[in-house]
Scaffold this motif. Structure first.
Motif, PDB file in Angstrom:
ATOM      1  N   MET A  21      84.808  27.753  78.285  1.00 24.83           N
ATOM      2  CA  MET A  21      84.658  28.772  78.736  1.00 24.83           C
ATOM      3  C   MET A  21      85.616  29.179  77.279  1.00 24.83           C
ATOM      4  O   MET A  21      84.540  30.623  77.173  1.00 24.83           O
ATOM      5  CB  MET A  21      84.818  29.630  79.899  1.00 24.83           C
ATOM      6  CG  MET A  21      84.709  28.953  81.085  1.00 24.83           C
ATOM      7  SD  MET A  21      82.196  29.139  80.599  1.00 24.83           S
ATOM      8  CE  MET A  21      82.097  30.875  80.357  1.00 24.83           C
ATOM      9  N   PHE A  22      86.446  29.272  76.949  1.00 23.09           N
ATOM     10  CA  PHE A  22      87.355  30.138  75.956  1.00 23.09           C
ATOM     11  C   PHE A  22      87.270  29.389  74.635  1.00 23.09           C
ATOM     12  O   PHE A  22      88.395  28.510  73.914  1.00 23.09           O
ATOM     13  CB  PHE A  22      88.410  30.394  76.009  1.00 23.09           C
ATOM     14  CG  PHE A  22      88.978  31.717  77.339  1.00 23.09           C
ATOM     15  CD1 PHE A  22      88.762  32.503  77.179  1.00 23.09           C
ATOM     16  CD2 PHE A  22      88.436  31.003  78.531  1.00 23.09           C
ATOM     17  CE1 PHE A  22      88.714  34.190  78.153  1.00 23.09           C
ATOM     18  CE2 PHE A  22      88.479  32.032  79.168  1.00 23.09           C
ATOM     19  CZ  PHE A  22      88.669  33.700  78.900  1.00 23.09           C
ATOM     20  N   PRO A  23      86.318  29.286  73.562  1.00 21.92           N
ATOM     21  CA  PRO A  23      85.716  28.294  73.166  1.00 21.92           C
ATOM     22  C   PRO A  23      86.731  28.346  71.576  1.00 21.92           C
ATOM     23  O   PRO A  23      87.647  28.214  70.824  1.00 21.92           O
ATOM     24  CB  PRO A  23      84.589  28.808  71.981  1.00 21.92           C
ATOM     25  CG  PRO A  23      84.050  30.023  72.620  1.00 21.92           C
ATOM     26  CD  PRO A  23      84.970  29.914  73.439  1.00 21.92           C
ATOM     27  N   THR A  24      87.753  29.654  71.523  1.00 21.90           N
ATOM     28  CA  THR A  24      88.686  30.041  70.677  1.00 21.90           C
ATOM     29  C   THR A  24      90.229  28.689  71.002  1.00 21.90           C
ATOM     30  O   THR A  24      91.451  29.257  69.761  1.00 21.90           O
ATOM     31  CB  THR A  24      88.876  30.620  70.249  1.00 21.90           C
ATOM     32  OG1 THR A  24      89.729  31.771  71.302  1.00 21.90           O
ATOM     33  CG2 THR A  24      87.855  31.533  69.516  1.00 21.90           C
ATOM     34  N   LEU A  25      90.314  28.897  71.956  1.00 22.99           N
ATOM     35  CA  LEU A  25      91.365  28.397  72.671  1.00 22.99           C
ATOM     36  C   LEU A  25      91.997  26.672  72.650  1.00 22.99           C
ATOM     37  O   LEU A  25      90.866  25.494  72.967  1.00 22.99           O
ATOM     38  CB  LEU A  25      91.310  28.318  74.324  1.00 22.99           C
ATOM     39  CG  LEU A  25      92.257  27.632  75.265  1.00 22.99           C
ATOM     40  CD1 LEU A  25      94.053  28.193  74.950  1.00 22.99           C
ATOM     41  CD2 LEU A  25      92.145  28.445  76.195  1.00 22.99           C
ATOM     42  N   ASP A  68      93.565  24.371  73.081  1.00 22.30           N
ATOM     43  CA  ASP A  68      94.718  23.778  74.209  1.00 22.30           C
ATOM     44  C   ASP A  68      93.813  22.469  74.879  1.00 22.30           C
ATOM     45  O   ASP A  68      93.015  22.633  75.789  1.00 22.30           O
ATOM     46  CB  ASP A  68      95.103  24.594  75.520  1.00 22.30           C
ATOM     47  CG  ASP A  68      96.088  24.501  75.985  1.00 22.30           C
ATOM     48  OD1 ASP A  68      95.030  23.019  76.851  1.00 22.30           O
ATOM     49  OD2 ASP A  68      96.443  24.510  77.355  1.00 22.30           O
ATOM     50  N   VAL A 112      92.536  22.209  78.666  1.00 24.04           N
ATOM     51  CA  VAL A 112      91.576  22.813  79.290  1.00 24.04           C
ATOM     52  C   VAL A 112      90.443  22.351  79.089  1.00 24.04           C
ATOM     53  O   VAL A 112      90.073  22.526  80.230  1.00 24.04           O
ATOM     54  CB  VAL A 112      91.851  24.198  78.410  1.00 24.04           C
ATOM     55  CG1 VAL A 112      90.902  25.007  78.786  1.00 24.04           C
ATOM     56  CG2 VAL A 112      93.342  24.708  79.520  1.00 24.04           C
ATOM     57  N   SER A 131      80.136  26.691  76.043  1.00 24.12           N
ATOM     58  CA  SER A 131      80.684  27.471  76.642  1.00 24.12           C
ATOM     59  C   SER A 131      80.339  28.701  76.715  1.00 24.12           C
ATOM     60  O   SER A 131      80.144  29.507  77.261  1.00 24.12           O
ATOM     61  CB  SER A 131      81.705  27.838  74.455  1.00 24.12           C
ATOM     62  OG  SER A 131      82.216  27.473  74.666  1.00 24.12           O
ATOM     63  N   ILE A 132      79.617  28.762  78.354  1.00 21.57           N
ATOM     64  CA  ILE A 132      78.517  29.216  79.331  1.00 21.57           C
ATOM     65  C   ILE A 132      78.719  28.746  80.671  1.00 21.57           C
ATOM     66  O   ILE A 132      78.821  27.700  81.144  1.00 21.57           O
ATOM     67  CB  ILE A 132      76.777  29.174  78.710  1.00 21.57           C
ATOM     68  CG1 ILE A 132      76.707  30.088  79.610  1.00 21.57           C
ATOM     69  CG2 ILE A 132      76.152  27.734  78.888  1.00 21.57           C
ATOM     70  CD1 ILE A 132      75.082  30.782  78.358  1.00 21.57           C
TER      71      ILE A 132
END
Lengths: 217, 280
Positions: free
Chosen positions: B216-220, B222, B225, B255-256
Motif C-alpha cells: 500500500m505504501f509504494p515508497t516504503l 522495507d 512489508v 498498490s491499491i
C-alpha cells in the motif's frame, strides 16, 4: 506486583497506561504547535481522546474499514523501536493541503505530485514533533524514518501493521484529535505502537523518571 | 441475499443466497472457492503465508470461569480441559472472581453476563480498572446487537453467546491467546476445503479466484512489508495448486486496496477499489 507477565505479552497497570496516554497528549500538543509555525496560521487542538484499542477493532475506531483516508506511515528507531501511522479523513487531508499551499478551501480534490510532497513535508513536521515530545519525556533518542503517504480505504492501509504485530502485541495506543486551523475544524487520528522490548523499556524509564508506584492491584 | 463478512484471519462458508465479503484487503489476500454445481462458496481472509515459519511459543493456557450455573461451569471446564487448558479455576460470584483473578492471573477469564450479586459487566469493570488490558470474555445467552456491543465497549475482548460449543470456545480462546491458525494461507485453505466438502461440495469441482496482496505504501522499501503481500499471493497459489484446485482468475499485487465479494449464486468475484468496481 509491578508488571505481570504471561511470558508473551506485556501487561500494563492503569497507572502505566495513564502515563502512556499523557505521552500521547503531550506529543499531539507539540505537533499542533509545529503545524501552526509551518502554515503560519492559528492552530489549536481539542483535548485529544487517547486510549488503547484492540487491533481487530482499529478500523472501526477510525470510521469504518472502507472509509477513504490519507495515511502517513513511518518507522521508529533509536533507543526504542516501533511504528506510527497518522490517518486523516480524505476531506481533512485535502483541506490541510489547501491551507499549506494557501489555496481556497475545497480546491484540492485529488493529490497530484505537488500536493503529495506538501503533504509529506507536513507529515515530517507532525510526526517529528510528536516523537520529539515523546523522546524528551523519556530522555531517549527516538528517530523517525521518512514518512510514506498513501490514500485508500482505512483498513487496507492498516492491515500490514496488524499482520506484523499479530504475532506479539494486540493493543495500539490511539490518539484522536480535532485540529482547528483559523477556526476551521479538521479531524485527524494518530496511532503509535512499540514492539514488546521497547514497551518494556519505555515503562521502566517512566518508572525511573516519574517514580510510578504500583497501584497495589 | 445475505452478506457474510469474513473477518481478518478467518474463513466462512456460503450458499446460493449468500455473498461472502472480505472488507478492505491491503496486504491480506482473499481466497474465494466455489463449487459451481452445488452452489457452495467459501472465502478465506488470509494474513500470513505459512504457519510452519512461526516458532510456536510456549503459550500459557490458564482459565478462570465465573458462572453461577454449575452445569454451564462444568461443561465449559470440560471443553477447556479438552482444548489443553492446564489450570482452570471456578468461581460463582463477584468477590470470589476478583480474588481468584488476582491470585491466578489467568490468560482468559470467562465471566457470565449474569454473575451475582449484580451482573458480569460490573465484575469485569472492577478487573479492568486495575488491568485495562485484562483478557475478559463475557458469556451471554443469545441477545441483541446493542447488548453485545455494550459488552465490547465496557472492555470485553470477546463476547461468547451460548451454546458454548467446542468450536466456538476454541475460536474465542485462540483469538484471545493470539494463536489463531486460520490467519495462515496453508491452514486456512485446507480448513476451508474440508468445511466445503463436509457440506456437500466436491473437491474435484472446486475452482478458485483470489485478490489482494497489495503493497500500500509504494515508497516504503522495507522488504519485510513488501514481502507480506507477495508471499501471501504466492503461498495461496501454491497451496491451491497442491490441492489440485484451478485458479480461474486473480486481481493481485499493485498498490491499491480492495473489498471483494463472492456472489455464491453465480461464482462471480466482485472487486471494489477506490477507482471503481470490477468483476472476475
Amino acid at each position: 506486583m509491578e508488571e505481570k507477565e504471561t511470558g508473551q505479552k506485556v501487561k500494563l497497570t492503569s497507572l502505566e497506561l495513564d502515563a502512556l496516554k499523557e505521552m500521547g497528549n503531550i506529543g499531539t500538543g507539540n505537533a499542533a504547535t509545529s503545524l501552526s509555525k509551518f502554515i503560519n496560521k492559528n492552530v489549536d487542538m481539542n483535548f485529544p481522546e487517547t486510549k488503547f484499542v484492540h487491533v481487530s477493532k482499529f478500523s472501526e475506531t477510525v470510521g469504518g474499514p472502507e472509509k477513504m483516508v490519507v495515511g502517513i506511515y513511518l518507522q521508529i528507531s533509536g533507543e526504542v523501536h516501533g511504528e506510527a501511522m497518522f490517518l486523516f479523513p480524505e476531506k481533512g487531508a485535502y483541506e490541510l493541503i489547501d491551507l499549506i499551499l494557501s489555496k481556497p478551501l475545497g480546491t484540492t480534490k485529488r493529490m497530484d505530485d505537488m500536493d503529495k510532497s506538501a503533504f509529506m513535508e507536513l507529515s515530517n513536521i507532525l510526526t517529528g514533533s510528536f516523537l520529539n515530545a515523546l523522546g524528551n519525556m523519556l530522555e531517549a533518542k527516538i528517530l523517525p524514518s521518512v514518512p510514506h503517504v498513501a490514500a485508500d480505504m482505512a483498513q487496507t492501509l492498516l492491515d500490514f501493521i496488524l499482520i506484523k504485530i499479530s504475532k506479539c502485541a494486540d493493543t495500539l495506543l490511539y490518539v484522536k484529535t480535532g485540529v482547528n486551523v483559523e477556526g476551521h475544524k479538521i479531524d485527524g487520528e494518530f496511532t503509535v505502537l512499540f514492539d514488546q522490548d521497547s514497551l518494556k523499556k519505555i515503562i521502566s524509564k517512566m518508572h525511573d523518571k516519574y517514580g510510578l508506584e504500583s497501584p497495589g492491584a | 441475499m445475505t452478506d457474510i463478512v469474513v473477518d481478518m484471519g478467518s474463513v466462512a462458508l456460503g450458499y446460493e443466497h449468500d455473498n461472502l465479503i472480505s472488507v478492505g484487503l491491503g496486504s491480506c489476500v482473499g481466497v474465494a472457492l466455489y463449487d459451481p454445481e452445488k452452489k457452495i462458496g467459501g472465502m478465506a481472509h488470509i494474513m500470513l503465508p505459512n504457519s510452519k515459519e512461526i516458532p510456536s511459543q510456549q503459550i500459557e493456557r490458564k482459565a478462570l470461569i465465573a458462572e453461577k450455573d454449575s452445569k454451564i461451569r462444568s461443561s465449559l471446564k470440560n471443553t477447556l480441559a479438552h482444548l489443553g487448558f492446564a489450570s482452570i479455576t471456578e468461581t460463582e460470584e463477584k468477590e470470589g472472581t476478583l480474588a481468584k483473578y488476582k491470585e491466578t492471573s489467568p490468560s482468559i477469564a470467562f465471566i457470565s453476563a449474569f454473575l451475582p450479586p449484580t451482573n458480569g459487566v460490573d465484575t469485569a469493570k472492577a478487573i479492568l480498572s486495575k488491568e485495562p488490558n485484562a483478557p475478559i470474555v463475557i458469556m451471554s445467552p443469545p441477545t441483541d446487537r446493542t447488548t453485545i456491543s455494550y459488552y465490547s465497549q465496557e472492555g470485553a475482548k470477546e463476547v461468547m453467546i451460548s451454546p458454548f460449543t467446542e468450536e466456538r470456545v476454541r475460536s474465542v480462546s485462540e483469538f484471545i491467546l493470539g494463536i489463531n491458525q486460520l490467519k495462515f494461507a496453508d491452514k486456512a485453505i485446507q480448513v476451508l476445503v474440508e468445511l466445503m466438502v463436509n457440506r456437500g461440495a466436491d473437491k474435484r469441482r472446486l475452482v478458485a479466484k483470489i485478490a489482494g496482496g497489495a503493497h500500500m505504501f509504494p515508497t516504503l522499501m522495507d522488504e519485510e512489508v513488501i514481502n507480506i503481500g507477495n508471499r501471501n499471493i504466492n503461498i495461496s497459489k501454491k497451496n491451491l495448486k497442491e490441492m489440485g484446485i484451478p485458479l480461474e482468475a486473480e486481481e493481485t499485487g499493485a498498490s491499491i486496496g480492495r473489498t471483494v465479494t463472492l456472489e455464491v449464486a453465480t461464482g462471480k468475484l466482485r472487486i471494489k477499489t477506490k477507482d471503481g468496481i470490477k468483476e472476475l
